[in-house]
Write a protein that holds these residues in place. Sequence first.
Motif, PDB file in Angstrom:
ATOM      1  N   LYS A   1     -11.294  -5.958   9.489  1.00  0.00           N
ATOM      2  CA  LYS A   1     -12.538  -6.601   9.060  1.00  0.00           C
ATOM      3  C   LYS A   1     -13.644  -5.550   8.962  1.00  0.00           C
ATOM      4  CE  LYS A   1     -15.957  -9.672  11.029  1.00  0.00           C
ATOM      5  NZ  LYS A   1     -16.272 -10.544  12.161  1.00  0.00           N
ATOM      6  N   GLY A   2     -14.404  -5.604   7.864  1.00  0.00           N
ATOM      7  CA  GLY A   2     -15.524  -4.699   7.664  1.00  0.00           C
ATOM      8  C   GLY A   2     -15.172  -3.358   7.041  1.00  0.00           C
ATOM      9  N   GLU A   3     -13.890  -3.065   6.926  1.00  0.00           N
ATOM     10  CA  GLU A   3     -13.453  -1.789   6.348  1.00  0.00           C
ATOM     11  C   GLU A   3     -13.313  -1.904   4.831  1.00  0.00           C
ATOM     12  OE1 GLU A   3     -12.905   1.219   7.965  1.00  0.00           O
ATOM     13  OE2 GLU A   3     -13.910   0.124   9.582  1.00  0.00           O
ATOM     14  N   PRO A   4     -13.406  -0.780   4.111  1.00  0.00           N
ATOM     15  CA  PRO A   4     -13.156  -0.808   2.663  1.00  0.00           C
ATOM     16  C   PRO A   4     -11.660  -0.883   2.374  1.00  0.00           C
ATOM     17  CG  PRO A   4     -13.677   1.418   3.369  1.00  0.00           C
ATOM     18  CD  PRO A   4     -13.825   0.532   4.581  1.00  0.00           C
ATOM     19  N   ALA A   5     -11.316  -1.323   1.183  1.00  0.00           N
ATOM     20  CA  ALA A   5      -9.911  -1.409   0.777  1.00  0.00           C
ATOM     21  C   ALA A   5      -9.823  -1.367  -0.747  1.00  0.00           C
ATOM     22  CB  ALA A   5      -9.286  -2.697   1.298  1.00  0.00           C
ATOM     23  N   THR A   6      -8.667  -0.951  -1.233  1.00  0.00           N
ATOM     24  CA  THR A   6      -8.428  -0.929  -2.684  1.00  0.00           C
ATOM     25  C   THR A   6      -7.059  -1.513  -2.991  1.00  0.00           C
ATOM     26  OG1 THR A   6      -9.751   1.085  -2.922  1.00  0.00           O
ATOM     27  CG2 THR A   6      -8.318   0.511  -4.761  1.00  0.00           C
ATOM     28  N   LEU A   7      -7.028  -2.469  -3.898  1.00  0.00           N
ATOM     29  CA  LEU A   7      -5.775  -2.958  -4.475  1.00  0.00           C
ATOM     30  C   LEU A   7      -5.645  -2.281  -5.828  1.00  0.00           C
ATOM     31  CD1 LEU A   7      -6.014  -6.759  -3.621  1.00  0.00           C
ATOM     32  CD2 LEU A   7      -4.286  -5.162  -2.776  1.00  0.00           C
ATOM     33  N   ASN A   8      -4.623  -1.454  -5.976  1.00  0.00           N
ATOM     34  CA  ASN A   8      -4.449  -0.689  -7.207  1.00  0.00           C
ATOM     35  C   ASN A   8      -3.806  -1.517  -8.302  1.00  0.00           C
ATOM     36  OD1 ASN A   8      -5.515   1.793  -6.259  1.00  0.00           O
ATOM     37  ND2 ASN A   8      -3.630   2.149  -5.134  1.00  0.00           N
ATOM     38  N   CYS A   9      -4.226  -1.247  -9.517  1.00  0.00           N
ATOM     39  CA  CYS A   9      -3.606  -1.823 -10.700  1.00  0.00           C
ATOM     40  C   CYS A   9      -3.962  -0.918 -11.869  1.00  0.00           C
ATOM     41  CB  CYS A   9      -4.103  -3.234 -10.975  1.00  0.00           C
ATOM     42  SG  CYS A   9      -3.328  -3.986 -12.431  1.00  0.00           S
ATOM     43  N   LYS A  10      -2.954  -0.551 -12.634  1.00  0.00           N
ATOM     44  CA  LYS A  10      -3.204   0.246 -13.829  1.00  0.00           C
ATOM     45  C   LYS A  10      -2.362  -0.341 -14.950  1.00  0.00           C
ATOM     46  CE  LYS A  10      -3.376   4.920 -15.592  1.00  0.00           C
ATOM     47  NZ  LYS A  10      -3.062   6.328 -15.363  1.00  0.00           N
ATOM     48  N   ALA A  11      -3.006  -0.520 -16.101  1.00  0.00           N
ATOM     49  CA  ALA A  11      -2.325  -1.112 -17.250  1.00  0.00           C
ATOM     50  C   ALA A  11      -2.498  -0.215 -18.466  1.00  0.00           C
ATOM     51  CB  ALA A  11      -2.879  -2.494 -17.535  1.00  0.00           C
ATOM     52  N   GLU A  12      -1.496  -0.252 -19.329  1.00  0.00           N
ATOM     53  CA  GLU A  12      -1.553   0.462 -20.597  1.00  0.00           C
ATOM     54  C   GLU A  12      -1.362  -0.531 -21.727  1.00  0.00           C
ATOM     55  OE1 GLU A  12       1.531   3.409 -20.382  1.00  0.00           O
ATOM     56  OE2 GLU A  12       0.281   4.785 -19.210  1.00  0.00           O
ATOM     57  N   GLY A  13      -1.805  -0.155 -22.890  1.00  0.00           N
ATOM     58  CA  GLY A  13      -1.657  -0.960 -24.089  1.00  0.00           C
ATOM     59  C   GLY A  13      -2.630  -0.453 -25.126  1.00  0.00           C
ATOM     60  N   ARG A  14      -2.447  -0.936 -26.355  1.00  0.00           N
ATOM     61  CA  ARG A  14      -3.356  -0.538 -27.425  1.00  0.00           C
ATOM     62  C   ARG A  14      -3.692  -1.758 -28.246  1.00  0.00           C
ATOM     63  NH1 ARG A  14      -2.984   4.512 -31.571  1.00  0.00           N
ATOM     64  NH2 ARG A  14      -4.674   3.806 -32.890  1.00  0.00           N
ATOM     65  N   PRO A  15      -4.918  -2.147 -28.342  1.00  0.00           N
ATOM     66  CA  PRO A  15      -6.083  -1.523 -27.716  1.00  0.00           C
ATOM     67  C   PRO A  15      -6.012  -1.633 -26.196  1.00  0.00           C
ATOM     68  CG  PRO A  15      -6.690  -3.617 -28.719  1.00  0.00           C
ATOM     69  CD  PRO A  15      -5.274  -3.356 -29.106  1.00  0.00           C
ATOM     70  N   ALA A  16      -6.790  -0.782 -25.523  1.00  0.00           N
ATOM     71  CA  ALA A  16      -6.792  -0.767 -24.065  1.00  0.00           C
ATOM     72  C   ALA A  16      -7.051  -2.180 -23.540  1.00  0.00           C
ATOM     73  CB  ALA A  16      -7.854   0.188 -23.553  1.00  0.00           C
ATOM     74  N   PRO A  17      -6.199  -2.641 -22.635  1.00  0.00           N
ATOM     75  CA  PRO A  17      -6.372  -4.008 -22.131  1.00  0.00           C
ATOM     76  C   PRO A  17      -7.536  -4.142 -21.160  1.00  0.00           C
ATOM     77  CG  PRO A  17      -4.473  -2.962 -21.099  1.00  0.00           C
ATOM     78  CD  PRO A  17      -4.996  -1.999 -22.114  1.00  0.00           C
ATOM     79  N   THR A  18      -8.074  -5.336 -21.096  1.00  0.00           N
ATOM     80  CA  THR A  18      -9.041  -5.674 -20.057  1.00  0.00           C
ATOM     81  C   THR A  18      -8.249  -6.170 -18.855  1.00  0.00           C
ATOM     82  OG1 THR A  18      -9.253  -7.945 -20.861  1.00  0.00           O
ATOM     83  CG2 THR A  18     -10.832  -6.326 -21.707  1.00  0.00           C
ATOM     84  N   VAL A  19      -8.791  -5.952 -17.657  1.00  0.00           N
ATOM     85  CA  VAL A  19      -8.097  -6.357 -16.431  1.00  0.00           C
ATOM     86  C   VAL A  19      -8.962  -7.343 -15.666  1.00  0.00           C
ATOM     87  CG1 VAL A  19      -7.211  -5.553 -14.198  1.00  0.00           C
ATOM     88  CG2 VAL A  19      -6.796  -4.198 -16.258  1.00  0.00           C
ATOM     89  N   GLU A  20      -8.326  -8.402 -15.193  1.00  0.00           N
ATOM     90  CA  GLU A  20      -8.958  -9.372 -14.307  1.00  0.00           C
ATOM     91  C   GLU A  20      -8.050  -9.555 -13.096  1.00  0.00           C
ATOM     92  OE1 GLU A  20     -11.462 -12.457 -17.061  1.00  0.00           O
ATOM     93  OE2 GLU A  20      -9.367 -12.930 -16.691  1.00  0.00           O
ATOM     94  N   TRP A  21      -8.657  -9.920 -11.986  1.00  0.00           N
ATOM     95  CA  TRP A  21      -7.917 -10.160 -10.751  1.00  0.00           C
ATOM     96  C   TRP A  21      -7.975 -11.638 -10.376  1.00  0.00           C
ATOM     97  CZ3 TRP A  21      -5.017  -6.941  -7.694  1.00  0.00           C
ATOM     98  CH2 TRP A  21      -5.014  -5.599  -8.053  1.00  0.00           C
ATOM     99  N   TYR A  22      -6.879 -12.111  -9.781  1.00  0.00           N
ATOM    100  CA  TYR A  22      -6.801 -13.486  -9.304  1.00  0.00           C
ATOM    101  C   TYR A  22      -6.320 -13.477  -7.860  1.00  0.00           C
ATOM    102  CZ  TYR A  22      -7.409 -14.892 -14.112  1.00  0.00           C
ATOM    103  OH  TYR A  22      -7.931 -15.065 -15.368  1.00  0.00           O
ATOM    104  N   LYS A  23      -6.973 -14.306  -7.036  1.00  0.00           N
ATOM    105  CA  LYS A  23      -6.598 -14.461  -5.629  1.00  0.00           C
ATOM    106  C   LYS A  23      -6.173 -15.906  -5.430  1.00  0.00           C
ATOM    107  CE  LYS A  23      -8.693 -14.848  -1.105  1.00  0.00           C
ATOM    108  NZ  LYS A  23      -8.796 -16.279  -1.087  1.00  0.00           N
ATOM    109  N   ASP A  24      -4.949 -16.101  -4.972  1.00  0.00           N
ATOM    110  CA  ASP A  24      -4.418 -17.449  -4.754  1.00  0.00           C
ATOM    111  C   ASP A  24      -4.631 -18.339  -5.971  1.00  0.00           C
ATOM    112  OD1 ASP A  24      -3.712 -16.615  -2.155  1.00  0.00           O
ATOM    113  OD2 ASP A  24      -5.653 -17.236  -1.356  1.00  0.00           O
ATOM    114  N   GLY A  25      -4.479 -17.750  -7.172  1.00  0.00           N
ATOM    115  CA  GLY A  25      -4.586 -18.491  -8.418  1.00  0.00           C
ATOM    116  C   GLY A  25      -5.991 -18.637  -8.982  1.00  0.00           C
TER     117      GLY A  25
END
Length: 126
Positions: free
Chosen positions: A41-65
Motif C-alpha cells: 500500500k502506498g508504493e508505486p507500481a507498473t503493469l506493463n503492456c506494449k502493442a504493435e500495429g499500423r496505424p499505431a494502436p491506442t491502449v486502454e486498461w480494464y480492471k475487473d471488466g
Amino acid sequence: MFSCLLRGRGTVAIQACRSRLRQEDSPPRIVEHPSDLIVSKGEPATLNCKAEGRPAPTVEWYKDGERVETDRDNPRSHRMLLPSGSLFFLRIVHGRRSKPDDGSYVCVARNYLGEAVSHNASLEVA
C-alpha cells in the motif's frame, strides 16, 4: 505516399496508392503482456503492456471488466497511461472500505483493423 502519387496521374493512381498503403496496415497485437504484481500500500507500481500495429494502436486498461480511469480522463488520478501503453500507479491505494487498485487487469489495443486483448494480470496489495 508522395512517391506513390508521383508515379501516376489521376484518380486511378491515387486509388491504387491508397490501396497499397492500406495493405501495409496491420491489426494490433500485444507484444508485451502484463504480469501479476504484489505491491505494498502506498508504493508505486507498473503493469506493463506494449502493442504493435499500423496505424499505431491506442491502449486502454480494464480492471475487473471496467475501464480504468487514468490521468488522461482525470488529471487528479493516481494512475497514468504511459506512452508505451503501460499503466503506472503513482501509489497503490488500499483502505479498509475501498480497494480501488486490487483486482484483475487487461490492456486492450485498438486500431481501425481490430483489437487485441492482453493476458489477465492480477494486482494484489500486500
